[in-house]
Motif scaffolding. Structure first.
Motif, short mmCIF file in Angstrom:
data_model
loop_
_atom_site.label_atom_id
_atom_site.label_comp_id
_atom_site.label_asym_id
_atom_site.label_seq_id
_atom_site.Cartn_x
_atom_site.Cartn_y
_atom_site.Cartn_z
N ALA A 160 -16.97 -42.00 -11.41
CA ALA A 160 -15.87 -42.09 -10.37
C ALA A 160 -16.45 -42.08 -8.98
O ALA A 160 -15.78 -42.10 -7.92
CB ALA A 160 -14.97 -40.94 -10.57
N TYR A 161 -17.94 -41.78 -8.78
CA TYR A 161 -18.39 -41.69 -7.52
C TYR A 161 -17.92 -40.56 -6.75
O TYR A 161 -18.20 -40.49 -5.35
CB TYR A 161 -18.06 -42.98 -6.65
CG TYR A 161 -18.50 -44.16 -7.64
CD1 TYR A 161 -20.14 -44.40 -7.48
CD2 TYR A 161 -17.75 -45.07 -7.80
CE1 TYR A 161 -20.48 -45.52 -8.20
CE2 TYR A 161 -18.12 -46.16 -8.58
CZ TYR A 161 -19.34 -46.50 -8.78
OH TYR A 161 -19.83 -47.48 -9.49
N HIS A 162 -17.21 -39.50 -7.28
CA HIS A 162 -16.67 -38.11 -6.61
C HIS A 162 -16.49 -37.33 -7.74
O HIS A 162 -16.24 -37.57 -8.89
CB HIS A 162 -15.60 -38.56 -5.95
CG HIS A 162 -14.40 -38.68 -6.65
ND1 HIS A 162 -14.07 -39.93 -6.93
CD2 HIS A 162 -13.28 -37.93 -6.92
CE1 HIS A 162 -12.97 -39.79 -7.78
NE2 HIS A 162 -12.37 -38.70 -7.91
N LEU A 163 -16.54 -35.92 -7.57
CA LEU A 163 -16.22 -35.07 -8.49
C LEU A 163 -14.64 -34.71 -8.90
O LEU A 163 -14.11 -34.51 -8.06
CB LEU A 163 -16.80 -33.38 -7.70
CG LEU A 163 -16.79 -32.35 -8.82
CD1 LEU A 163 -17.56 -32.61 -9.93
CD2 LEU A 163 -17.26 -31.21 -7.99
N ASP A 164 -14.62 -35.10 -9.98
CA ASP A 164 -13.36 -35.04 -10.76
C ASP A 164 -13.45 -34.30 -11.95
O ASP A 164 -13.94 -34.88 -12.76
CB ASP A 164 -12.59 -36.35 -10.64
CG ASP A 164 -11.38 -36.41 -11.06
OD1 ASP A 164 -10.63 -35.41 -10.83
OD2 ASP A 164 -10.73 -37.51 -11.31
N GLY A 165 -12.54 -33.36 -12.23
CA GLY A 165 -12.63 -32.81 -13.54
C GLY A 165 -13.33 -31.31 -13.74
O GLY A 165 -12.91 -30.96 -14.72
N VAL A 166 -13.97 -31.03 -12.82
CA VAL A 166 -14.98 -30.02 -12.87
C VAL A 166 -14.64 -29.19 -11.37
O VAL A 166 -15.15 -29.71 -10.43
CB VAL A 166 -16.29 -30.30 -12.94
CG1 VAL A 166 -17.28 -28.90 -13.14
CG2 VAL A 166 -16.87 -31.05 -14.29
N ARG A 167 -14.01 -28.14 -11.51
CA ARG A 167 -13.63 -27.40 -10.22
C ARG A 167 -13.70 -25.81 -10.42
O ARG A 167 -14.39 -25.49 -11.62
CB ARG A 167 -12.15 -27.74 -9.80
CG ARG A 167 -12.17 -29.31 -9.44
CD ARG A 167 -10.66 -29.37 -8.84
NE ARG A 167 -10.06 -28.46 -7.72
CZ ARG A 167 -9.06 -28.43 -7.41
NH1 ARG A 167 -8.00 -29.49 -7.72
NH2 ARG A 167 -8.56 -27.66 -6.33
N GLU A 168 -13.03 -25.15 -9.67
CA GLU A 168 -13.34 -23.65 -9.64
C GLU A 168 -12.72 -23.08 -10.90
O GLU A 168 -13.10 -22.02 -11.52
CB GLU A 168 -12.68 -23.00 -8.53
CG GLU A 168 -11.02 -23.34 -8.41
CD GLU A 168 -10.76 -24.42 -7.51
OE1 GLU A 168 -9.68 -24.42 -6.73
OE2 GLU A 168 -11.46 -25.69 -7.54
N GLY A 169 -11.65 -23.86 -11.74
CA GLY A 169 -11.13 -23.37 -12.78
C GLY A 169 -12.06 -23.63 -14.08
O GLY A 169 -11.95 -22.53 -14.88
N THR A 170 -12.95 -24.21 -13.81
CA THR A 170 -14.10 -24.45 -15.09
C THR A 170 -14.92 -23.27 -15.00
O THR A 170 -15.42 -22.40 -15.87
CB THR A 170 -15.04 -25.68 -14.83
OG1 THR A 170 -14.20 -26.89 -14.50
CG2 THR A 170 -15.86 -25.82 -15.79
N ILE A 171 -15.30 -22.77 -13.73
CA ILE A 171 -16.09 -21.58 -13.49
C ILE A 171 -15.25 -20.19 -14.04
O ILE A 171 -15.70 -19.49 -14.68
CB ILE A 171 -16.47 -21.44 -12.17
CG1 ILE A 171 -17.42 -22.46 -11.67
CG2 ILE A 171 -17.22 -20.06 -11.71
CD1 ILE A 171 -17.70 -22.56 -10.21
N ILE A 172 -14.21 -20.29 -13.54
CA ILE A 172 -13.16 -18.97 -13.77
C ILE A 172 -12.95 -18.95 -15.31
O ILE A 172 -12.99 -17.84 -15.99
CB ILE A 172 -11.58 -19.15 -13.26
CG1 ILE A 172 -11.97 -19.00 -11.66
CG2 ILE A 172 -10.84 -18.02 -13.85
CD1 ILE A 172 -10.96 -19.44 -10.73
#
Length: 216
Positions: free
Chosen positions: A174-186
């Motif tokens: 996708a050429y950008h970060l999508d689907g992995v965010r702060e919620g993944t870490i939490i």
């Protein structure tokens, strides 16, 4: 009779797990680490999150075969139907939650926390059942048993690796970060803690559910 109870609890836990994963995903702040790769792939290809969960699970089972070799037992193949069922559970719960589309960051965070709570309870139920493991945990166990590692730290490394790989795949497709965010870490930090919390607070449940084992 206890065996029947254990499998019933396990499959209930499997459904609860899928509900937790779906709610975390619907919060739109990323998803759980183990689901991050299937989620990123589902955002970029026509298969569903449940479909990619099945494909990825079977890939993890294949890796277990490569790691364990002669120690790979027939019972490990039980993970295949479990993975298929889990994948369909995820798609089913995603449909159940189709009206859940939080718009404000506060509501997204609330849904994320509720999802982590549900997922943690599902993990607790699977541990309570003690009859089978999902491929993610079973893959970690294969590494632990083969190279004498500590389970907790290996699980953390596995979760981190899943999130990193998912992030890389997101940039590739996708050429950008999508689907992995702060919620993944939490989710990575909270779910295990919540599962252990339920394990301690509900310790009295075991002798009630499996009374035959405690009276032998």
């Amino acid at each position: 009779m206890n065996k029947v109870k254990r499998y019933l609890i396990f499959f209930i836990g499997l459904f609860v797990n899928s509900l937790g994963v779906s709610l975390i995903t619907k919060a739109n702040l990323g998803t759980s680490p183990i689901s991050s790769i299937p989620y990123v792939l589902s955002l970029n290809f026509s298969f569903t999150l449940g479909n990619f969960t099945i494909f990825f699970s079977i890939f993890l089972i294949f890796l277990q075969l490569c790691i364990l070799r002669k120690n790979f037992k027939l019972e490990h193949l039980l993970q295949i139907p479990i993975s298929i069922l889990f994948g369909y559970f995820i798609d089913f719960t995603m449909v159940l939650l189709k009206s859940v589309n939080p718009e404000t960051y506060v509501m997204k965070f609330v849904y994320l926390l509720i999802g982590c709570l549900i997922l943690g309870f599902g993990v607790y139920l699977e541990v309570l059942a003690n009859v089978a493991m999902l491929p993610g945990e079973s893959f970690v166990r294969a590494i632990v048993n083969t190279w004498n590692r500590e389970f907790g730290s290996t699980k953390v490394m596995f979760d981190v690796s899943m999130a990193v790989i998912a992030a890389v795949l997101s940039f590739v497709f996708a050429y950008h970060l999508d689907g992995v965010r702060e919620g993944t870490i939490i989710a990575a930090l909270l779910v295990g803690f919540i599962a252990r919390f339920f394990g301690k607070k509900l310790e009295f449940v075991k002798p009630i559910l499996f009374a035959e084992e405690y009276t032998m």
